[in-house]
Design a protein around this motif. Structure first.
Motif, short mmCIF file in Angstrom:
data_model
loop_
_atom_site.label_atom_id
_atom_site.label_comp_id
_atom_site.label_asym_id
_atom_site.label_seq_id
_atom_site.Cartn_x
_atom_site.Cartn_y
_atom_site.Cartn_z
N MET A 1 3.55 12.05 -1.43
CA MET A 1 3.80 10.68 -1.83
C MET A 1 3.06 10.32 -3.12
O MET A 1 3.59 9.62 -3.98
CB MET A 1 3.40 9.73 -0.69
CG MET A 1 3.88 8.34 -0.86
SD MET A 1 5.69 8.28 -0.78
CE MET A 1 5.94 6.60 -1.21
N THR A 2 1.84 10.81 -3.25
CA THR A 2 1.05 10.50 -4.46
C THR A 2 1.76 11.03 -5.70
O THR A 2 1.86 10.33 -6.71
CB THR A 2 -0.37 11.09 -4.34
OG1 THR A 2 -0.98 10.54 -3.18
CG2 THR A 2 -1.20 10.78 -5.56
N PRO B 1 0.84 -1.19 0.00
CA PRO B 1 0.00 0.00 0.00
C PRO B 1 0.89 1.26 0.00
O PRO B 1 1.97 1.25 0.60
CB PRO B 1 -0.78 -0.10 1.31
CG PRO B 1 -0.67 -1.52 1.73
CD PRO B 1 0.62 -2.03 1.18
N VAL B 2 0.44 2.29 -0.67
CA VAL B 2 1.22 3.53 -0.76
C VAL B 2 1.59 4.04 0.62
O VAL B 2 2.73 4.47 0.85
CB VAL B 2 0.44 4.62 -1.55
CG1 VAL B 2 1.17 5.95 -1.52
CG2 VAL B 2 0.23 4.17 -2.99
N GLN B 3 0.66 3.96 1.57
CA GLN B 3 0.96 4.45 2.93
C GLN B 3 2.04 3.62 3.62
O GLN B 3 2.82 4.14 4.41
CB GLN B 3 -0.31 4.51 3.79
CG GLN B 3 -1.31 5.55 3.33
CD GLN B 3 -0.72 6.96 3.27
OE1 GLN B 3 0.39 7.24 3.69
NE2 GLN B 3 -1.48 7.88 2.74
N GLU B 4 2.11 2.34 3.31
CA GLU B 4 3.17 1.49 3.87
C GLU B 4 4.53 1.91 3.31
O GLU B 4 5.51 1.99 4.05
CB GLU B 4 2.90 0.02 3.53
CG GLU B 4 3.97 -0.94 3.97
CD GLU B 4 4.11 -1.10 5.47
OE1 GLU B 4 5.20 -1.52 5.93
OE2 GLU B 4 3.15 -0.81 6.22
N ALA C 1 5.26 4.89 2.25
CA ALA C 1 5.53 6.19 2.87
C ALA C 1 6.11 6.01 4.28
O ALA C 1 7.04 6.72 4.67
CB ALA C 1 4.27 7.04 2.93
N GLY C 2 5.60 5.05 5.03
CA GLY C 2 6.08 4.80 6.38
C GLY C 2 7.48 4.22 6.46
O GLY C 2 8.13 4.30 7.49
N VAL D 1 -7.83 1.35 -1.12
CA VAL D 1 -6.43 1.00 -0.93
C VAL D 1 -5.76 0.78 -2.29
O VAL D 1 -6.25 0.02 -3.11
CB VAL D 1 -6.28 -0.27 -0.06
CG1 VAL D 1 -4.82 -0.67 0.08
CG2 VAL D 1 -6.90 -0.06 1.30
#
Length: 159
Positions: free
Chosen positions: A81-82, A66-69, A71-72, A105
């Motif tokens: 990030m997008t 996932p993009v948020q993962e 990013a983390g 997601v």
């Protein structure tokens, strides 16, 4: 940098307020130098340091994330990030897919072209790591890693 050499390099008239100040400014300076050197290397491959970091994370994960993962897991946080993923997708280095179970997601994965770019960068990146640490023995490098880990652990607690 001990013995006032950083003070002289910066043409600082007064001594540092404390050893901690000198150490932090020295770290900042070394970090900036190394980031500039890596930035120049990545530019040769039409990448930024952040784009390289995304590709490295995806390869290391071995599966879409996932993009948020992603990013983390970044070394340096990226506010847009997008946009970063957009540019990588436009360059055909990553692809995005929505997950059927939850259409909100978006997973990102490395493409064959992204893998090929990383493969070309593997040797030059390791060589640059080694070159930037040339002045230190292997045991000093290990000691530095331990000190950085210790400092990072304490800094995380200060947030």
């Amino acid at each position: 940098m001990s013995g006032g050499s950083l003070q002289a390099e910066l043409k600082k008239r007064e001594p540092f307020v404390c050893a901690e100040q000198e150490a932090m400014i020295g770290l900042w300076r070394v970090s900036d130098w190394s980031m500039n050197r890596f930035g120049a290397l990545f530019r040769d491959y039409e990448l930024t340091s952040s784009q390289y970091n995304v590709l490295r994370i995806l390869r290391g994960a071995g599966e879409p994330l996932p993009v948020q993962e992603v990013a983390g897991r970044m070394i340096q946080p990226v506010p847009a990030m997008t946009g970063l993923v957009d540019r990588l997708e436009k360059a055909l280095l990553v692809e995005r897919r929505r997950i059927a179970d939850d259409r909100r997601v978006i997973h990102v994965s490395l493409t064959k072209k992204g893998e090929a770019v990383l493969k070309k960068l593997d040797k030059p990146v390791v060589e640059l790591h080694e070159k930037l640490m040339t002045g230190l023995s292997k045991s000093e490098v290990k000691q530095l890693v331990g000190l950085i880990e210790k400092l990072a652990g304490k800094m995380r607690g200060c947030e």
